[in-house]
Design a protein around this motif. Structure first.
Motif, PDB file in Angstrom:
ATOM      1  N   GLU A  22       0.851  -1.177   0.000  1.00 12.69           N
ATOM      2  CA  GLU A  22       0.000   0.000   0.000  1.00 12.69           C
ATOM      3  C   GLU A  22       0.895   1.238   0.000  1.00 12.69           C
ATOM      4  O   GLU A  22       1.857   1.328   0.757  1.00 12.69           O
ATOM      5  N   GLY A  23       0.606   2.161  -0.903  1.00 10.25           N
ATOM      6  CA  GLY A  23       1.411   3.372  -1.017  1.00 10.25           C
ATOM      7  C   GLY A  23       2.508   3.286  -2.070  1.00 10.25           C
ATOM      8  O   GLY A  23       3.087   4.292  -2.442  1.00 10.25           O
ATOM      9  N   GLU A  24       2.801   2.092  -2.562  1.00  7.48           N
ATOM     10  CA  GLU A  24       3.768   1.939  -3.642  1.00  7.48           C
ATOM     11  C   GLU A  24       3.013   1.925  -4.962  1.00  7.48           C
ATOM     12  O   GLU A  24       1.849   1.539  -4.998  1.00  7.48           O
ATOM     13  N   ALA A  25       3.679   2.317  -6.030  1.00  9.96           N
ATOM     14  CA  ALA A  25       3.013   2.382  -7.322  1.00  9.96           C
ATOM     15  C   ALA A  25       3.947   1.924  -8.432  1.00  9.96           C
ATOM     16  O   ALA A  25       5.145   2.137  -8.363  1.00  9.96           O
ATOM     17  N   VAL A  26       3.343   1.289  -9.434  1.00 13.31           N
ATOM     18  CA  VAL A  26       4.083   0.803 -10.589  1.00 13.31           C
ATOM     19  C   VAL A  26       3.467   1.428 -11.841  1.00 13.31           C
ATOM     20  O   VAL A  26       2.303   1.181 -12.134  1.00 13.31           O
ATOM     21  N   PRO A  27       4.231   2.246 -12.590  1.00 14.69           N
ATOM     22  CA  PRO A  27       3.697   2.786 -13.838  1.00 14.69           C
ATOM     23  C   PRO A  27       3.604   1.664 -14.878  1.00 14.69           C
ATOM     24  O   PRO A  27       4.550   0.897 -15.051  1.00 14.69           O
ATOM     25  N   ILE A  28       2.435   1.560 -15.524  1.00 16.69           N
ATOM     26  CA  ILE A  28       2.201   0.471 -16.483  1.00 16.69           C
ATOM     27  C   ILE A  28       1.591   1.009 -17.769  1.00 16.69           C
ATOM     28  O   ILE A  28       1.029   2.106 -17.797  1.00 16.69           O
ATOM     29  N   THR A  29       1.696   0.209 -18.816  1.00 20.51           N
ATOM     30  CA  THR A  29       0.989   0.450 -20.068  1.00 20.51           C
ATOM     31  C   THR A  29       0.237  -0.833 -20.400  1.00 20.51           C
ATOM     32  O   THR A  29       0.825  -1.912 -20.402  1.00 20.51           O
ATOM     33  N   PHE A  30      -1.052  -0.697 -20.666  1.00 24.68           N
ATOM     34  CA  PHE A  30      -1.911  -1.841 -20.956  1.00 24.68           C
ATOM     35  C   PHE A  30      -1.521  -2.475 -22.291  1.00 24.68           C
ATOM     36  O   PHE A  30      -1.286  -1.781 -23.277  1.00 24.68           O
ATOM     37  N   ILE A  31      -1.449  -3.821 -22.313  1.00 25.48           N
ATOM     38  CA  ILE A  31      -1.172  -4.553 -23.544  1.00 25.48           C
ATOM     39  C   ILE A  31      -2.367  -5.424 -23.927  1.00 25.48           C
ATOM     40  O   ILE A  31      -2.905  -5.314 -25.017  1.00 25.48           O
ATOM     41  N   ASP A  32      -2.792  -6.312 -23.003  1.00 24.70           N
ATOM     42  CA  ASP A  32      -3.846  -7.272 -23.338  1.00 24.70           C
ATOM     43  C   ASP A  32      -4.472  -7.795 -22.053  1.00 24.70           C
ATOM     44  O   ASP A  32      -3.884  -7.681 -20.973  1.00 24.70           O
ATOM     45  N   MET A  33      -5.661  -8.388 -22.186  1.00 21.55           N
ATOM     46  CA  MET A  33      -6.271  -9.091 -21.060  1.00 21.55           C
ATOM     47  C   MET A  33      -6.988 -10.316 -21.593  1.00 21.55           C
ATOM     48  O   MET A  33      -7.463 -10.325 -22.722  1.00 21.55           O
ATOM     49  N   ARG A  34      -7.012 -11.368 -20.756  1.00 15.89           N
ATOM     50  CA  ARG A  34      -7.693 -12.597 -21.158  1.00 15.89           C
ATOM     51  C   ARG A  34      -8.205 -13.329 -19.917  1.00 15.89           C
ATOM     52  O   ARG A  34      -7.640 -13.195 -18.844  1.00 15.89           O
ATOM     53  N   GLU A  35      -9.284 -14.098 -20.142  1.00 15.76           N
ATOM     54  CA  GLU A  35      -9.820 -14.928 -19.066  1.00 15.76           C
ATOM     55  C   GLU A  35      -9.077 -16.255 -19.090  1.00 15.76           C
ATOM     56  O   GLU A  35      -8.952 -16.884 -20.133  1.00 15.76           O
ATOM     57  N   VAL A  36      -8.577 -16.664 -17.922  1.00 17.97           N
ATOM     58  CA  VAL A  36      -7.840 -17.921 -17.800  1.00 17.97           C
ATOM     59  C   VAL A  36      -8.254 -18.612 -16.505  1.00 17.97           C
ATOM     60  O   VAL A  36      -8.953 -18.038 -15.675  1.00 17.97           O
ATOM     61  N   PHE A  37      -7.798 -19.832 -16.342  1.00 13.31           N
ATOM     62  CA  PHE A  37      -7.995 -20.563 -15.096  1.00 13.31           C
ATOM     63  C   PHE A  37      -6.693 -20.498 -14.313  1.00 13.31           C
ATOM     64  O   PHE A  37      -5.617 -20.725 -14.866  1.00 13.31           O
ATOM     65  N   ALA A  38      -6.801 -20.174 -13.034  1.00 14.64           N
ATOM     66  CA  ALA A  38      -5.631 -20.088 -12.173  1.00 14.64           C
ATOM     67  C   ALA A  38      -5.770 -21.122 -11.070  1.00 14.64           C
ATOM     68  O   ALA A  38      -6.867 -21.376 -10.569  1.00 14.64           O
ATOM     69  N   GLY A  39      -4.655 -21.719 -10.700  1.00 18.04           N
ATOM     70  CA  GLY A  39      -4.657 -22.686  -9.607  1.00 18.04           C
ATOM     71  C   GLY A  39      -3.287 -22.792  -8.988  1.00 18.04           C
ATOM     72  O   GLY A  39      -2.269 -22.479  -9.620  1.00 18.04           O
ATOM     73  N   TRP A  40      -3.245 -23.222  -7.741  1.00 19.49           N
ATOM     74  CA  TRP A  40      -1.998 -23.373  -7.008  1.00 19.49           C
ATOM     75  C   TRP A  40      -1.363 -24.719  -7.336  1.00 19.49           C
ATOM     76  O   TRP A  40      -2.012 -25.759  -7.248  1.00 19.49           O
ATOM     77  N   SER A  41      -0.092 -24.676  -7.731  1.00 21.99           N
ATOM     78  CA  SER A  41       0.644 -25.904  -8.021  1.00 21.99           C
ATOM     79  C   SER A  41       1.499 -26.254  -6.807  1.00 21.99           C
ATOM     80  O   SER A  41       2.463 -25.542  -6.511  1.00 21.99           O
ATOM     81  N   PRO A  42       1.162 -27.350  -6.086  1.00 16.47           N
ATOM     82  CA  PRO A  42       1.963 -27.743  -4.926  1.00 16.47           C
ATOM     83  C   PRO A  42       3.407 -28.093  -5.308  1.00 16.47           C
ATOM     84  O   PRO A  42       4.329 -27.826  -4.533  1.00 16.47           O
ATOM     85  N   GLU A  43       3.598 -28.647  -6.489  1.00 15.05           N
ATOM     86  CA  GLU A  43       4.952 -29.022  -6.917  1.00 15.05           C
ATOM     87  C   GLU A  43       5.816 -27.793  -7.188  1.00 15.05           C
ATOM     88  O   GLU A  43       6.975 -27.729  -6.785  1.00 15.05           O
ATOM     89  N   LEU A  44       5.236 -26.809  -7.881  1.00 16.36           N
ATOM     90  CA  LEU A  44       5.989 -25.598  -8.234  1.00 16.36           C
ATOM     91  C   LEU A  44       5.949 -24.542  -7.139  1.00 16.36           C
ATOM     92  O   LEU A  44       6.714 -23.581  -7.178  1.00 16.36           O
TER      93      LEU A  44
END
Length: 143
Positions: A22-44
């Motif tokens: 909180e209070g930190e900032a990262v300047p960004i430029t938008f490139i793309d967005m997509r819907e994906v599935f995310a999950g936690w990998s216990p191995e990785l």
């Protein structure tokens, strides 16, 4: 915006998956967005993103997310930001303002209840309007 600071202090902001405090900032430029599935990998021992639900076998806490691809100006490279539906709405509002007015989109996070949420802001860049006058190249070279 981040002013100066030790590069070691900003190391967590210069990654493929930045997580500003909180209070930190990262300047960004938008490139793309997509819907994906995310999950936690216990191995990785990290979150993994998959395009197809059938590829999520072996992952824990699988969920559908929006993955934002941005140019991270601190990293000077590509970063990814995982967004919820609420965060996506807030990002789209900022992106619409950016399209209208220009400026710089800044990514930060802020505390909401007991969670940290992604938050985007538009910072105006001090562009001045210049009155363009016709002048011949000959007169410019004379001086």
């Amino acid at each position: 915006m981040i002013e100066g600071g030790d590069l070691e202090d900003q190391k967590h902001l210069r990654t493929s998956y930045p997580r500003p405090l909180e209070g930190e900032a990262v300047p960004i430029t938008f490139i793309d967005m997509r819907e994906v599935f995310a999950g936690w990998s216990p191995e990785l021992k990290r979150t993994v993103y998959k395009q197809d639900f059938t590829d999520t076998k072996g992952l824990k806490r699988v969920r559908e997310v929006i993955l934002l691809e941005v140019y991270n100006w601190l990293l000077e490279g590509i970063s990814f930001i995982e967004l919820s539906e609420m965060e996506l709405g807030q990002f789209r509002d900022v992106l619409d303002k950016f399209t209208e007015k220009g400026g710089q989109i800044v990514y930060t996070r802020k505390s909401q209840d007991k969670w940290m949420i992604n938050y985007f802001m538009l910072v105006e860049t001090g562009r001045e309007e210049i009155d363009v006058k016709k002048i011949s190249m000959y007169k410019l070279l004379e001086n």
